[in-house]
Enzyme design. Sequence first.
Site, mmCIF file in Angstrom:
data_model
loop_
_atom_site.group_PDB
_atom_site.id
_atom_site.type_symbol
_atom_site.label_atom_id
_atom_site.label_comp_id
_atom_site.label_asym_id
_atom_site.label_seq_id
_atom_site.Cartn_x
_atom_site.Cartn_y
_atom_site.Cartn_z
ATOM 1 N N CYS A 295 37.869 26.645 -92.801
ATOM 2 C CA CYS A 295 38.976 27.444 -92.264
ATOM 3 C C CYS A 295 39.129 28.690 -93.127
ATOM 4 C CB CYS A 295 40.274 26.642 -92.240
ATOM 5 S SG CYS A 295 40.921 26.209 -93.872
ATOM 6 N N HIS B 249 50.865 26.992 -95.277
ATOM 7 C CA HIS B 249 50.293 27.107 -96.611
ATOM 8 C C HIS B 249 49.815 28.520 -96.870
ATOM 9 C CE1 HIS B 249 47.076 25.886 -93.833
ATOM 10 N NE2 HIS B 249 46.281 26.659 -94.548
#
Length: 687
Positions: A185, A67
Amino acid sequence: MTSPIITADLVRLDADFGTSATDIVTQLAGVLATAGRTTDPQQLATDALTRETKAPTGVPGKVAIPHCRSEAITVPTLGFARLARPVDFGGPDGDADLVFLIAAPAGGGKEHLKILSKLARALVRKDFLDSLRAADTNEDIVTLVTEVITAEKKKKPAEPATATEQPAAEPTGESTTRIVAITACPTGIAHTYMAADALAQAAEARADVELVVETQGSSSTKSMPNSTIAAADAVIFATDVGVRDRERFAGKPVIESGVKRAINEPGVMIDEAIVASNNPNARKVSAGGSGASAAAADEDAEIGWPRKIQQAVMTGVSYMIPFVAAGGLLLALGFLVGGYDMANGWEAIATGYSPNNLPGNTVEVGGELITFDRSGLALYMGAVLFATGQMAMGFIVAALSGYTAMALAGRPGIAPGFVGGGISVLIGAGFLGGLVTGILAGLIAYWIGSWKVPRILVSLMPVVVIPLLTSLSVGLIMFLLLGRPLASAMMGMTDWLSSLSGTSAVLLGIILGLMMCFDLGGPVNKAAYLFATAGLSTGDEASLQIMAAVMAAGMVPPIALSVATLLRKTLFTPAEQENGKSAWLLGLSFISEGAIPFAAADPLRVIPSMMAGGAVTGALSMALGVGSRAPHGGVFVLFAIDPWWGFLLAIAAGTAVSAATVIALKQFWPNRIAQEAAAREQQLAAA
């Protein structure tokens, strides 16, 4: 009308896309291009693979979720492939056969990230993954994915108790452990929410745990109530980045790891938190804040103190650079507008005159009349610019010290760090003193924050006790012990720089050029840059020459690689060829990081080549006596560089050496990955 995030033409079932993560991501980017969802599939693939180098995106269930946010994407998009040949994405249970490419616009808002996070959360559900593997048509995949990203929260096992959905936990008996968790994250799109759900589902299956999760991602920034934290028995931090407002959890037993461990081993982390809650000697969250407890819970993965200190210094340098850049450029503009004798009387002109009372070309400075090259508005505005730049430059040592301390001890370290930096300037210890005081302040604040104090003092520790005692300690150490030796060392270094000429100056240029091109924005590069900027405020000629050599050498790698991709296109992957189209502009702007994608893909050929060119540039710049009054800006600050032609000549020579070397190495020592990618591209073009 808003485009759906996934459609049938974005799905490929039982596809053979290759044998590596690079192959899969590149092919999926092509799928998005065919569907009209990306303006530049090669750039999209590069952005996704760059994210992949930071941390593998394989997750439990034999799934991969590469991603990124990309300028090549205009609407949130999901590409999906069910692979005929599973491929290694670094997942914990083997090669992945289900791959989602999650692509978000670079400048998009947060609504699309909420959609993407819902998909990430569904991936921890076995029934969802089984349905994806059993689907017969592309439309079946679209239906399954659309259902999970548009569904409201109905099933408790699939949704964690988040900071905004659950009040403070009520006591339910002695056998229940109340845990609060933070997940985060770097990109905040996927792993943040997958970790939250993994922990929540593990907790739902147990009767002995109550869990509240705060996701510090891109689509959720609301903090859990203080009452929830106060009632908690233990804390789990599953993050790859710093925890925001970490001091809220001061005094709580803590289990800490990277975000992927919470995805892979949620039950183990919960068990560890339960054990910690019953252990009076368990590690606690320090009152020192975000940097005070950086070690991972897993002892094998724990970061040692040398590494922590190195990271803290790099943090201090990063926060210092804006002061240097703004201050240095303002000084350069002051010279440009007011003349190069501006340093002789800027303070008297800026404070003694005004737009209604402009100076002539003769000004009284300290009881002495000084004649300047310019007069009137130009002289006055030059002095104002110069004075503003001096004020910014005056903060660089304090900023270096303060933010280094903050990185080690959190917010309580900032004040004593700045105090230590101010003392360093006062006694002449300069940036050496700033480095020492930053580390000292951080370590002392960290230590004081670990003290066990009465609960009534816990809230006072980060705002009163730690800053007070740490500032006092740093002041005493500097004035009584370290200040004079550091000042002597700084003076000795300054005298050495001033004495450099001929061969010794060229040798220094070679060393600085090698450092600037070794890790392209990493610790070695930053060390060379810090060395150069440290003396910039003095205006010493040797310091200006060092600054020019460092900036010129740092510009070489992106420019050289751009030239190399233009001259020998077939030696580079399609993604590298695309990067080469813009790397030259990054190089001209003195952004060495423009070469990182090339170095990450092929370090053995790229890095030595860039170092060779950097060494040539640094040596030639010093040999020609090039000086720069600006710390940044590349060719766009030529007005602050003298002689400008020497600066450009040094860059051109280094670029030629680096480009020729990298072409030769790739030609005579071929890169198999690049050759395979080029061959695939040719096959696609022929088809």
